[in-house]
Enzyme design. Structure first.
Site, short mmCIF file in Angstrom:
data_model
loop_
_atom_site.label_atom_id
_atom_site.label_comp_id
_atom_site.label_asym_id
_atom_site.label_seq_id
_atom_site.Cartn_x
_atom_site.Cartn_y
_atom_site.Cartn_z
N ILE A 219 39.97 38.45 -6.50
CA ILE A 219 39.75 38.34 -4.33
C ILE A 219 40.15 36.73 -4.69
O ILE A 219 38.70 35.55 -4.77
CB ILE A 219 38.75 38.63 -3.93
CG1 ILE A 219 39.00 40.25 -3.44
CG2 ILE A 219 39.12 38.22 -2.53
CD1 ILE A 219 38.31 41.10 -3.06
N GLU A 220 41.10 36.23 -3.90
CA GLU A 220 40.33 34.68 -3.66
C GLU A 220 40.70 34.57 -2.22
O GLU A 220 41.53 34.49 -1.63
CB GLU A 220 42.34 33.39 -3.81
CG GLU A 220 42.54 34.16 -5.30
CD GLU A 220 41.69 32.77 -6.92
OE1 GLU A 220 40.77 31.93 -5.88
OE2 GLU A 220 41.71 32.50 -7.46
#
Lengths: 360, 106
Positions: A322-323
């Site tokens: 997850i960015e």
């Protein structure tokens, strides 16, 4: 306030003291270059061997300040809500008390909130953009950027990018110890922080999902990052030395093999995470394979998923990155919103993982 | 206080991914965590990070006409402010102080 390195560790202790039943602290064996120990907090009422598990990583990249705070916040939320039999709400993303119970009583969640404490301490005090760990500079190399290894290029997955990719693939990795951002290290898994993550996976074969929380994007990424995905030619894969001269090029008809069922699972769970994060305040993270503009090598997510191909006895670990958010160090009031997005996404993963992954 | 030169976050947009990659290849810019570009009506873009001297060089690069560079934020200046929002001691040193998450308990 953002957590400093000491507070991350004392938060783990405090949560365990407050909720001794559903928690356990484990200490990976390798001290960092600056002598720090790191810990994992397991959250779950069942014994380790009884139920599947999820590994949640934060703080691999030092300058990305939000992920460790997000993981501590989610652990605290789950323990408090489970203890008081309530649900959880993050903006418009809501989870019932029954769903909290489902997560805490049907899984073990291994929170590894700060994989790279040396780097975090340096970024929070000395260097805004510090990304790597704090491995001392090699002999004969001078300058501040000669310190450190990018831990997310150090895992044993196509680590030797100069030998494993086409020369024109522009792999986003460097073998130059003085590269300020993406130095891969002197050997695969050379770094104690990397080996601690490997240890967590080795020690807990019940781990079937892993999420490495980074910033910034926003984006939710699934395998692979080494090349474009393809599901038709099983022999076109990272173990095939005949592809070493061509690996990583876009749109060349040669990609990294991912079984169709696994790709479906990867995308479907990513979309559940995206929907839950988006419901918090309307931010669309978007879902895509980790191969963006360039291929990557030695990343945690590709390594974790690759393990069962390399060793058929190993557990298949569906792996995601997850960015979160759109910058590394936003004002904490903004970081709080991002932490809510990450929390909602990770709860959605846990709630949907068994059904979506069934049979894959 | 950091003695390093200030770093600027810039949003860089090109007409297509190939043009963006050409610019990135020439400038070897810091692409952030991963080089994930997004398509918009204006083209394909992502955030890049430059010191002032790097930004000057990037604007003078052979491939610079292929991209539109918009300075978004002085990251280092932001960091100086954010440092004030990092815990200064240890809020949980007293084991009776338990962290609370940001979720609503409902």
């Amino acid at each position: 306030m953002y957590l400093n390195v000491a507070e991350i560790e004392s938060a783990i202790d405090s949560l365990h003291d407050a909720y001794p039943g559903p928690t356990e602290i484990t200490t990976p064996p390798h001290r960092t270059h600056e002598g720090r120990t790191t810990r994992l907090l397991r959250v779950g009422t069942r014994q380790v061997n009884e139920v599947p598990a999820i590994l949640l990583l934060g703080g691999i990249h030092a300058r990305e300040w939000m992920p460790p705070d997000a993981l501590i916040s989610l652990a605290a939320d789950l323990l408090e809500a489970h203890d008081s039999a309530t649900g959880l709400g993050y903006g418009s993303s809501t989870f019932t008390a029954a769903q909290v119970t489902q997560v805490v009583e049907n899984f073990n969640l291994f929170f590894f909130p700060c994989v790279n404490p040396d780097g975090r301490a340096f970024s929070q005090t000395t260097s805004a953009m510090w990304r790597k760990n704090r491995r001392p500079a090699p002999a004969g190399s001078n300058g501040p950027s000669c310190v450190g290894v990018d831990l997310n290029r150090n895992f044993d997955f196509l680590w030797n990018h100069t030998a494993k990719f086409a020369t024109d693939a522009d792999v986003h990795t460097s073998d130059n110890p003085c590269d300020p951002h993406v130095y891969r290290g002197p050997a695969a898994a050379s770094e104690p922080e990397t080996r601690n993550v490997v240890w967590a996976l080795d020690s807990n074969p019940q781990i079937r999902w892993m999420v490495d929380v980074h910033s910034a994007g926003p984006a939710i990424l699934h395998n692979w990052g080494s090349d474009q995905n393809q599901s038709t030619t099983p022999t076109d894969n990272f173990r095939n030395p005949n592809l070493d001269d061509v690996r990583g090029r876009p749109d060349d008809g040669i990609g990294e093999f991912i079984p169709e069922a696994d790709l479906k699972t990867a995308v479907e769970l990513s979309e559940h995470m995206n929907d839950a994060a988006g419901a918090v305040r309307g931010v669309d993270y978007g879902v895509e394979a980790a191969y963006g503009l360039y291929p990557t090598s030695g990343t945690s997510d590709d390594y974790a998923y690759s393990r069962h191909f390399t060793n058929p006895a190993a557990t298949k670990v569906f792996s995601y990155t997850i960015e979160c958010g759109d910058r590394f160090q936003p004002a904490f009031s903004e970081a709080e919103q991002v932490i809510r997005e990450v929390s909602a996404a990770l709860l959605a993963l846990a709630l949907n993982a068994p059904n979506v992954t069934n049979g894959a | 206080m950091s003695e390093e030169p200030d770093v600027f976050r810039c949003h860089v947009v090109a007409e297509n991914a190939e043009a963006l990659k050409e610019f990135l290849h020439e400038t070897q810019a810091d692409v952030g965590c991963r080089a994930i570009a997004r398509g918009t009506r204006a083209g394909v873009g992502l955030d890049l990070y430059f010191r002032q001297d790097q930004l000057d060089q990037a604007r003078a690069a052979r491939s610079a006409p292929l991209v539109n560079i918009t300075e978004v934020e002085n990251v280092t200046e932001n960091w100086r402010n954010r440092k004030e929002e990092v815990g200064g001691g240890d809020r949980f040193a007293d084991r009776d102080v338990v962290p609370h998450g940001l979720g609503r308990k409902e």
